[in-house]
Scaffold this active site. Structure first.
Site, short mmCIF file in Angstrom:
data_model
loop_
_atom_site.label_atom_id
_atom_site.label_comp_id
_atom_site.label_asym_id
_atom_site.label_seq_id
_atom_site.Cartn_x
_atom_site.Cartn_y
_atom_site.Cartn_z
N LYS A 47 -15.17 -7.70 -8.06
CA LYS A 47 -14.18 -8.46 -9.51
C LYS A 47 -13.55 -9.71 -8.39
O LYS A 47 -13.65 -10.58 -8.67
CB LYS A 47 -12.92 -7.70 -9.90
CG LYS A 47 -12.44 -8.54 -10.76
CD LYS A 47 -11.44 -7.19 -11.77
CE LYS A 47 -12.08 -6.67 -12.60
NZ LYS A 47 -10.88 -5.78 -13.48
N ASP A 48 -13.23 -9.33 -6.19
CA ASP A 48 -12.49 -10.52 -6.08
C ASP A 48 -13.18 -10.71 -5.52
O ASP A 48 -13.28 -12.37 -5.11
CB ASP A 48 -11.86 -9.62 -5.13
CG ASP A 48 -10.57 -9.12 -5.37
OD1 ASP A 48 -9.96 -9.20 -6.04
OD2 ASP A 48 -10.03 -7.77 -4.48
N HIS B 10 0.89 -1.34 0.38
CA HIS B 10 0.11 0.05 0.18
C HIS B 10 1.10 0.97 0.15
O HIS B 10 0.01 2.58 -0.21
CB HIS B 10 -0.92 0.10 1.36
CG HIS B 10 -2.75 -0.82 0.93
ND1 HIS B 10 -2.32 -2.08 0.95
CD2 HIS B 10 -3.32 -0.76 0.77
CE1 HIS B 10 -3.29 -2.57 0.34
NE2 HIS B 10 -3.82 -2.29 0.93
N GLU C 112 4.63 -34.26 -2.25
CA GLU C 112 2.66 -33.37 -3.00
C GLU C 112 3.46 -33.59 -4.19
O GLU C 112 4.63 -32.51 -4.68
CB GLU C 112 2.69 -32.76 -1.89
CG GLU C 112 2.02 -33.13 -0.84
CD GLU C 112 1.03 -34.23 -0.71
OE1 GLU C 112 1.06 -34.93 -2.11
OE2 GLU C 112 -0.20 -34.10 0.28
N SER D 126 -0.37 -1.11 -6.46
CA SER D 126 -0.45 -1.88 -7.12
C SER D 126 -0.02 -1.75 -7.85
O SER D 126 0.02 -0.33 -8.98
CB SER D 126 -2.07 -2.49 -7.02
OG SER D 126 -2.70 -2.51 -5.98
#
Length: 429
Positions: free
Chosen positions: A247-248, A219, A291, A223
């Site tokens: 959107k998220d 922040h 894995e 971004s």
């Protein structure tokens, strides 16, 4: 970065004014994920994976806490306690499958998040620290995932722990002491299971703390965006809420649908069948593998088969850790002044070659240590290190990028349309 055009938190309700003057938590939320945080207007769905990573971590913490209430961290009862969770605990099967598949989905979204950062240059200044904290999170995830894989105390759990911990014995002078410290003794046993359970429970909360630091550091510069161009004014941004929260939420819905498909219909698809066999120290599985999300690094580990100055085993251990640690230096290895590969045709092609190389490494890591997989993994490992240490530094300094747009608004709206100012949000209640 300070955005002078950002909406400022102005509580109108008397209780919110009182709370804000004593504990400015609503102000923090408003300025972090609300209308007070301007975001580049051209951010696409590839930016959803940061939020999805947080959602995946939350699922792992919640399910892990409940599972820990019923798990017995003792070699005599660990395997049976997992079966007890599956058969006798109310919705225990759901918790166990959500936690096991949640680990795989956590790595999927984090890997995509990393690949997005590689493609759009999110690691370059002024976001170097954001990228480095992300690499720290990846390392913590790998440690947490490995220790969690041991807890069911099946055949692959036991022998995976035996193979991986013994790798540290290749380190000169202190290697054997490190192995003894990890195991709590001289073999994988009850002390090992207790150590791994304690650390597996603790590390997700450490990851959550580093995530908060990462968000905090993000922040400050703000971004990144698909063009890699810095924000120049209010026309280049939109408030995070409601535009990007919507959107998220859509991305989270799609994620949870895919996650539910695996939990309810393919719960064991991403696991190994040998882990449903109780651990047996005198019966070695035919093919020991970790894995799937460790396979690329496991292939690099096994690519070294010849002693040269140092033992091959030590070369493999060094290369496996170096494959991750060199990501810390990526902001300085890439010498281009342009962030996004959208404007760097050669770098864009090299990015996809790297993705293919990682896929090949993953394929080799899941195969037995025999030809032709060993030879293929050797070639793929050579390219992996050559990409970051030779090809990227050279190409990034000699490539001529395409012309950049003058602003984010121009890239989105075009030159002929006027760029509207950022929509003002209503003051907080």
């Amino acid at each position: 970065m300070s955005f002078p055009w950002a909406n400022h938190y102005q509580p109108k309700h008397p209780f919110m004014q009182w709370l804000d003057s004593r504990l400015p938590l609503p102000r923090l939320v408003y300025n972090s994920v609300g209308a007070g945080y301007p975001v580049p207007r051209n951010i696409n769905y590839w930016w959803n994976f940061g939020v999805l990573s947080g959602l995946a971590l939350l699922i792992q913490i919640v399910t892990g806490i409940v599972l820990a209430m019923h798990f017995g961290a003792n070699t005599l009862v660990a395997f049976d306690s997992v079966e007890h969770i599956m058969r006798d605990v109310n919705y225990g099967w759901l918790l166990r499958y959500a936690h096991a598949n949640g680990a795989s989905f956590f790595f999927i979204v984090v890997y995509i998040h990393i690949f997005r950062g590689l493609y759009y240059g999110s690691y370059k200044a002024p976001r170097e620290l954001v990228w480095m904290l992300g690499v720290v999170i990846l390392l913590l995830m790998m440690a947490t995932g490995f220790m969690g894989y041991v807890l069911p105390w099946g055949q692959m759990s036991f022998w995976g722990a035996t193979v991986i911990t013994n790798l540290f014995s290749a380190i000169p002078v202190v290697g054997d002491k490190i192995v003894t410290l990890l195991l709590g003794g001289f073999a994988v046993d009850n002390a090992t299971l207790n150590r791994f359970f304690s650390l597996h429970y603790l590390l997700p909360f450490v990851i959550a703390g580093v995530v908060i630091l990462k968000i905090w550091s993000l922040h400050i510069p703000g971004s990144n965006n698909p063009t890699g161009i810095d924000v120049k004014g209010p026309a280049d941004t939109l408030p995070f809420h409601p535009y990007f929260t919507t959107k998220d939420l859509f991305g989270a819905g799609v994620y949870l649908i895919l996650f539910s498909v695996f939990v309810f219909f393919l719960p064991n698809y991403l696991g190994h069948p040998d882990n449903y066999i109780p651990a047996n120290p005198i019966s070695t599985p035919a093919h020991i593998v970790p894995e799937w999300y460790f396979w690329p690094f496991y292939a690099i580990l096994r690519a070294f088969t010849v002693d040269f100055i140092l033992p091959a085993k030590l070369w493999g251990v060094l290369a496996m850790f170096a494959a991750i640690l060199l990501l810390f230096f990526l902001p300085w290895l890439d010498g281009s002044n342009v962030k996004s590969n959208r404007f760097k045709p050669v770098s864009k092609q090299l990015f996809w070659v790297l993705m293919l190389d990682l896929f090949i490494l993953g394929l080799c890591g899941g195969k037995p240590a025999e030809e032709p997989w060993v030879r293929i993994s050797q070639i793929a490992s050579m390219y992996y290190f050559a990409h970051f240490l030779i090809i990227l530094p050279i190409v990034s300094r000699i490539e001529r990028p395409l012309p950049l747009p003058n602003s984010i608004a121009e890239a989105v709206l075009g030159k002929s349309e006027p760029a509207p100012a950022t929509a003002a949000a209503q003051p907080a209640e």
